[in-house]
Design a protein around this motif. Sequence first.
Motif, PDB file in Angstrom:
ATOM      1  N   THR A  34       0.809  -1.216   0.000  1.00 45.84           N
ATOM      2  CA  THR A  34       0.000   0.000   0.000  1.00 45.84           C
ATOM      3  C   THR A  34       0.842   1.266   0.000  1.00 45.84           C
ATOM      4  OG1 THR A  34      -0.155  -0.064   2.425  1.00 45.84           O
ATOM      5  CG2 THR A  34      -1.914  -1.152   1.166  1.00 45.84           C
ATOM      6  N   GLU A  35       2.137   1.133   0.205  1.00 47.70           N
ATOM      7  CA  GLU A  35       3.031   2.289   0.218  1.00 47.70           C
ATOM      8  C   GLU A  35       4.289   1.993  -0.591  1.00 47.70           C
ATOM      9  OE1 GLU A  35       3.810   3.116   4.320  1.00 47.70           O
ATOM     10  OE2 GLU A  35       1.896   4.112   4.627  1.00 47.70           O
ATOM     11  N   ILE A  36       4.849   3.035  -1.174  1.00 45.98           N
ATOM     12  CA  ILE A  36       6.040   2.882  -2.013  1.00 45.98           C
ATOM     13  C   ILE A  36       7.208   2.341  -1.204  1.00 45.98           C
ATOM     14  CG2 ILE A  36       7.747   4.139  -3.388  1.00 45.98           C
ATOM     15  CD1 ILE A  36       5.520   6.075  -4.208  1.00 45.98           C
ATOM     16  N   LEU A  53       1.453  -0.888 -10.812  1.00 44.06           N
ATOM     17  CA  LEU A  53       1.693   0.321 -10.033  1.00 44.06           C
ATOM     18  C   LEU A  53       0.556   1.324 -10.149  1.00 44.06           C
ATOM     19  CD1 LEU A  53       5.393   0.871 -11.222  1.00 44.06           C
ATOM     20  CD2 LEU A  53       4.653  -0.279  -9.111  1.00 44.06           C
ATOM     21  N   ASP A  54      -0.074   1.638  -9.014  1.00 43.16           N
ATOM     22  CA  ASP A  54      -0.994   2.768  -8.952  1.00 43.16           C
ATOM     23  C   ASP A  54      -0.145   4.039  -8.997  1.00 43.16           C
ATOM     24  OD1 ASP A  54      -3.226   4.322  -8.679  1.00 43.16           O
ATOM     25  OD2 ASP A  54      -3.590   3.820  -6.580  1.00 43.16           O
ATOM     26  N   ILE A  55      -0.741   5.150  -9.349  1.00 44.35           N
ATOM     27  CA  ILE A  55       0.015   6.401  -9.421  1.00 44.35           C
ATOM     28  C   ILE A  55      -0.177   7.243  -8.166  1.00 44.35           C
ATOM     29  CG2 ILE A  55       0.223   8.630 -10.609  1.00 44.35           C
ATOM     30  CD1 ILE A  55      -0.188   7.212 -13.230  1.00 44.35           C
ATOM     31  N   ASP A  59       2.231   7.937  -0.015  1.00 43.12           N
ATOM     32  CA  ASP A  59       3.591   8.424   0.239  1.00 43.12           C
ATOM     33  C   ASP A  59       4.329   8.817  -1.032  1.00 43.12           C
ATOM     34  OD1 ASP A  59       3.689   5.776  -0.602  1.00 43.12           O
ATOM     35  OD2 ASP A  59       5.458   5.296   0.577  1.00 43.12           O
ATOM     36  N   GLY A  60       3.570   9.152  -2.095  1.00 48.56           N
ATOM     37  CA  GLY A  60       4.235   9.608  -3.305  1.00 48.56           C
ATOM     38  C   GLY A  60       3.520   9.176  -4.563  1.00 48.56           C
ATOM     39  N   SER A  61       4.229   9.269  -5.673  1.00 54.26           N
ATOM     40  CA  SER A  61       3.665   8.935  -6.978  1.00 54.26           C
ATOM     41  C   SER A  61       4.200   7.598  -7.480  1.00 54.26           C
ATOM     42  CB  SER A  61       4.016  10.028  -7.996  1.00 54.26           C
ATOM     43  OG  SER A  61       3.690   9.615  -9.308  1.00 54.26           O
ATOM     44  N   GLY A  62       3.301   6.802  -8.045  1.00 56.44           N
ATOM     45  CA  GLY A  62       3.714   5.548  -8.642  1.00 56.44           C
ATOM     46  C   GLY A  62       4.646   5.743  -9.826  1.00 56.44           C
TER      47      GLY A  62
END
Length: 217
Positions: A34-36, A53-55, A59-62
């Motif tokens: 759920t987090e990068i 990868l979701d975008i 905690d940031g962008s995919g």
Amino acid sequence: MKSNTVFLLEDDQDIGEVVQCALDINSIRCRVFTEIKQLYMALKETVPEVCLLDIMLPDGSGLDALQYIKRNYSSVKCIMLTALGQEVDKVKGLNLGADDYIVKPFGVLELVARVNVQLRSKQSTGNILTVGSLVIDKDTMAVQLNGNVLDLNKKEYQLLCYCVENIGKVLSREQMLEAVWGYDVGETRTVDNHIARLRKLGFRFETVFGVGYKFVV
């Protein structure tokens, strides 16, 4: 029997469960993050065949994750799985290295089919190992690092391949002896000497005192 591994980076629990279940039914292992930062930690232990990868993530962008994966694990196929469906979004993702782009909401059967396309594509080039600037052609035993062709003897080559295939893992000297030399009891200085030679050629091995080594990029 599940033989392939897919990493899914998705903060929506319902979507994560649906995708994981669909892939599991089709005999494809799937780990959900759920987090990068969770994904990055997992990559140090296991390199998957495909990443979904979701975008938009907490905690940031995919897209940042996509670039990180392609820079450090370029053999991994990456599929963007996102609600951002405008043409400009798709073009951006593909230009950054995505191998495919799926817009939410999506059909489960289509998703599985697209994952299988990437798995087949990866298998067709399965004799090429690529990690960062390192390229190993297992058909010809050719090794390139930072664009330079390196001259390795047979055992150096076999040891390097074994470590690359287990990148990020701490490997004991005994494991290396058994995998490369065919025995699990012997003179561990043999391993140390070969690691020292590979280090001189530019490869990075972290020493884990009392255990062995970890190959890193």
